[in-house]
Design a protein around this motif. Structure first.
Motif, PDB file in Angstrom:
ATOM      1  N   THR A 151      -9.193   0.385  -3.036  1.00 18.52           N
ATOM      2  CA  THR A 151      -8.124   0.477  -3.735  1.00 18.52           C
ATOM      3  C   THR A 151      -7.923   1.242  -4.994  1.00 18.52           C
ATOM      4  O   THR A 151      -9.107   1.380  -5.669  1.00 18.52           O
ATOM      5  CB  THR A 151      -7.397  -0.915  -3.953  1.00 18.52           C
ATOM      6  OG1 THR A 151      -8.542  -1.704  -4.793  1.00 18.52           O
ATOM      7  CG2 THR A 151      -7.470  -1.744  -2.731  1.00 18.52           C
ATOM      8  N   ASP A 155      -3.159  -0.173  -0.040  1.00 15.10           N
ATOM      9  CA  ASP A 155      -2.835   0.031  -1.576  1.00 15.10           C
ATOM     10  C   ASP A 155      -1.386   0.423  -1.466  1.00 15.10           C
ATOM     11  O   ASP A 155      -1.143   1.819  -1.380  1.00 15.10           O
ATOM     12  CB  ASP A 155      -3.639   0.920  -2.331  1.00 15.10           C
ATOM     13  CG  ASP A 155      -3.429   0.689  -3.912  1.00 15.10           C
ATOM     14  OD1 ASP A 155      -2.053   0.679  -4.087  1.00 15.10           O
ATOM     15  OD2 ASP A 155      -4.012   0.860  -4.587  1.00 15.10           O
ATOM     16  N   TRP A 158      -0.349   3.522  -3.606  1.00 15.03           N
ATOM     17  CA  TRP A 158      -0.956   4.772  -3.572  1.00 15.03           C
ATOM     18  C   TRP A 158      -0.085   5.628  -3.039  1.00 15.03           C
ATOM     19  O   TRP A 158       0.113   5.721  -1.821  1.00 15.03           O
ATOM     20  CB  TRP A 158      -2.111   4.348  -3.179  1.00 15.03           C
ATOM     21  CG  TRP A 158      -3.302   5.735  -3.138  1.00 15.03           C
ATOM     22  CD1 TRP A 158      -3.564   6.557  -2.151  1.00 15.03           C
ATOM     23  CD2 TRP A 158      -3.807   6.194  -4.338  1.00 15.03           C
ATOM     24  NE1 TRP A 158      -4.396   7.591  -2.584  1.00 15.03           N
ATOM     25  CE2 TRP A 158      -4.521   7.368  -3.747  1.00 15.03           C
ATOM     26  CE3 TRP A 158      -3.757   5.919  -5.586  1.00 15.03           C
ATOM     27  CZ2 TRP A 158      -5.370   7.994  -4.601  1.00 15.03           C
ATOM     28  CZ3 TRP A 158      -4.706   6.900  -6.361  1.00 15.03           C
ATOM     29  CH2 TRP A 158      -5.487   7.615  -5.972  1.00 15.03           C
TER      30      TRP A 158
END
Length: 245
Positions: free
Chosen positions: A148, A178, A181
């Motif tokens: 992550t 994540d 992201w």
């Protein structure tokens, strides 16, 4: 490559233990007397624990600095890492044995690619930082993989390097969930191999856990990269032990 320096014990003051990201600790050690022994970017040291045993840690600082920097990751269920971090927090002084390792930046003019998983970034932090400070014109390419985004515990620094130096490229890659992201996802070395059609003319450095390094090593061989072009402490140690050629 310069001549290997004699390995020796050094007493150090623990000057900093600071948490970075989710579970990585930035540790700084300063010699209690004189200067640090000469070492080369990419080498590691052996940290002496309270019971007298030794554990290896990559040196993340540059030989151009006066302190030793370590990146130590605490993992759930790994009591030893907890004990090591606790020892560093509560003891003023420790001993280290250094320098060790031969995973150094070669003098080749070919692009140097660094494939790191988690704290496998530590030795490459030393190599890249040193090369950039010394104005090494060689093309330097970093692929840093983690689960992550908090696991990219020094994410901002290679970003700044990429903005400042034309010969340095940085590509972070996440393999875990994540949702925030927006960057690359998947296995870090897969991202690298997707980005370059021909990777046989590069020097490739791999840092991370043993399973990760061995997986990357095999995939690189399958893509036609020669054994001599793949560099890793884990590979060196296995060869020294006679368990691989």
């Amino acid at each position: 490559m310069t001549e290997q320096t004699e390995v020796q014990f050094v007493e150090c003051q623990v000057s900093l233990v600071r948490r970075m990201g989710r579970d990585v600790y930035w540790v700084e050690l300063e010699p209690t007397e004189g200067k640090l022994p000469a070492y080369q970017a990419g080498q590691y040291l052996m940290l002496e624990l309270e019971d007298g045993s030794l554990r290896p840690f990559s040196i993340a600082s540059s030989p151009l600095q006066d302190v030793l920097e370590l990146h130590i990751r605490r993992l759930p269920g790994h009591d030893e890492a907890d004990k090591i971090v606790s020892q560093l927090k509560h003891r003023n002084k420790v001993r280290v044995q250094m320098p060790q390792g031969e995973c150094l930046l070669t003098e080749s003019q070919r692009p140097a690619v660094f494939i790191a998983g988690g704290t496998g970034f530590a030795p490459f932090h030393s190599i890249i930082k040193t090369a950039l400070r010394e104005d090494n014109p060689r093309e330097l390419i970093l692929y840093w993989g983690a689960q992550t985004s908090p696991d990219l515990y020094l994410h901002r620094e290679p970003q700044e390097w990429a903005e400042k130096f034309k010969n340095f490229t940085y590509q972070p890659v996440l393999s875990g969930l994540d949702e925030e992201w927006q960057g690359r996802k998947g296995f870090v070395h897969h991202a690298f191999m997707l980005d370059y059609d021909d990777i046989t003319n590069m020097d490739i450095y791999v840092g991370g856990s043993e399973p990760m390094v061995m997986s990357v090593y095999q995939d690189l061989l399958d893509r036609g990269v020669s054994k001599e072009s793949i560099h890793s402490d884990i590979l060196d140690i296995k060869r020294q032990m006679g368990v691989m050629d």
